[in-house]
Scaffold this active site. Structure first.
Site, mmCIF file in Angstrom:
data_model
loop_
_atom_site.group_PDB
_atom_site.id
_atom_site.type_symbol
_atom_site.label_atom_id
_atom_site.label_comp_id
_atom_site.label_asym_id
_atom_site.label_seq_id
_atom_site.Cartn_x
_atom_site.Cartn_y
_atom_site.Cartn_z
ATOM 1 N N HIS A 108 0.844 -1.363 0.046
ATOM 2 C CA HIS A 108 -0.028 -0.118 0.055
ATOM 3 C C HIS A 108 0.733 1.296 0.187
ATOM 4 O O HIS A 108 0.320 2.309 0.484
ATOM 5 C CB HIS A 108 -0.997 -0.031 1.164
ATOM 6 C CG HIS A 108 -2.072 -1.044 1.220
ATOM 7 N ND1 HIS A 108 -2.798 -1.428 2.220
ATOM 8 C CD2 HIS A 108 -2.408 -1.879 -0.021
ATOM 9 C CE1 HIS A 108 -3.857 -2.386 1.798
ATOM 10 N NE2 HIS A 108 -3.642 -2.551 0.363
ATOM 11 N N CYS A 116 4.211 11.655 -8.475
ATOM 12 C CA CYS A 116 3.667 12.530 -9.287
ATOM 13 C C CYS A 116 2.330 12.030 -9.895
ATOM 14 O O CYS A 116 2.495 11.038 -10.519
ATOM 15 C CB CYS A 116 4.524 13.178 -10.439
ATOM 16 S SG CYS A 116 3.735 14.299 -11.572
#
Ligand code: BJW
Length: 232
Positions: A108, A116
């Site tokens: 995760h 980005c």
């Protein structure tokens, strides 16, 4: 069993005794924040200030805590066990690494990473991220925490399925079994032949997928389990 492959899934419960909140326990993170506001791409698009504030606070909290007896026991297991030990963690903290574990998959993501949203470039996150922070690669003002939100694909899934299929022992530590695909790992590993063990404070949502249950705080249950594995 000396060279058995051990695959260990960890969740928020393993870091609870270090002082980090879990998600779904009473008073946990989801009791204080709406999951759809802070842990979904739509939430980030709606209110990036709120999402950055949420993760900045968690990044600061994670920087202020230390590994506990369960993290240290797993690091010792990796050092002393003759076979492969793979930790797959759902946690975004770095407590396994701080304890000395080397083979850790952060399915995760990690609080230490920035991503980005425009070009997928990754870089180390500063302690505090802000809306409109520019990407160092493409300059788009779309920096986000490098974590996996609901509806996004968890990281390194191909490697994870392979590890689960090769496991001799699969253990899940400190996870409620509510979030997929992690909640399906015990069944997957068990069907592929692994012995499955749950080490959790209480029975998880997928307790039926485990052959062996050890319920209690991870700091109490994990060190003796590791001792048993190393003495087999
Ligand atoms: C202790 C303890 C102590 C306390 N000692 N124990 C309908 C059906 C099935 C699935 C879906 C569905 N609708 C949507 C889905 C998919 C969805 C999902 O699972 N939703 C469910 C809510 C139903 N999943 C996704 O969207 C995932 N992506 C996906 O599925 O992509 C498709 C795909 C799959 C496979 C291959 C390829 C593609 C993404 C999930 C992203 C989860 N993100 C979060 C937040 C981001 C990270 C962060 O901010 O930290 O991840 S949500 C949150 O939950 C966080 C955690 O990693 C995750 C799991 O929580 P965890 O660790 O289990 O914590 P808790 O609090 O739930 O449990 C703690 C446990 O510890 C408790 O049991 C306590 O008792 C115990 N405990 N103290 C031992 N001292």
């Amino acid at each position: 069993m000396a060279s058995a492959k051990l695959v260990i899934l960890t969740g928020a419960g393993i870091s609870a005794e270090s002082g980090l909140s879990t998600f779904r326990d009473a008073g946990g993170i989801w009791a204080q924040h709406a999951v759809e506001d802070v842990a979904t791409p739509d939430g980030f698009a709606r209110d990036p200030d709120l999402v950055h504030w949420f993760y900045n606070a968690r990044r600061q909290a994670a920087a202020d805590v230390s590994p506990n007896a369960a993290h240290h026991a797993l690091a010792r297991l990796e050092r002393e066990h003759k076979g492969e030990v793979v930790i797959i963690t759902q946690n975004v903290d770095a407590l396994h690494e701080a304890a000395g574990s080397a083979l850790v998959i952060h399915m995760h993501g990690a609080l230490s990473g920035a991503l980005c949203a425009t070009c997928d470039y990754r870089w180390p996150a500063p302690l505090a991220m802000h809306t409109n922070d520019p990407c160092p690669a493409c300059a788009a003002p779309t920096a986000r925490p490098d974590v996996v939100w609901f509806g996004e694909t968890p990281y390194q899934m191909e490697a994870i399925w392979s590890h689960l299929e090769e496991a001799d022992i699969f253990a899940a530590i400190g996870t409620s079994g509510n979030v997929y695909p992690a909640a399906a790992f015990a069944q997957h590993a068990g069907r592929a032949g692994a012995h499955t063990v749950e080490l959790n404070l209480e029975a998880s949502a997928n307790v039926r997928d485990f052959a062996e249950l050890r319920h209690g705080p991870a700091g109490v249950t994990v060190p003796p389990w590791v001792d048993e594995l190393l003495n087999q």
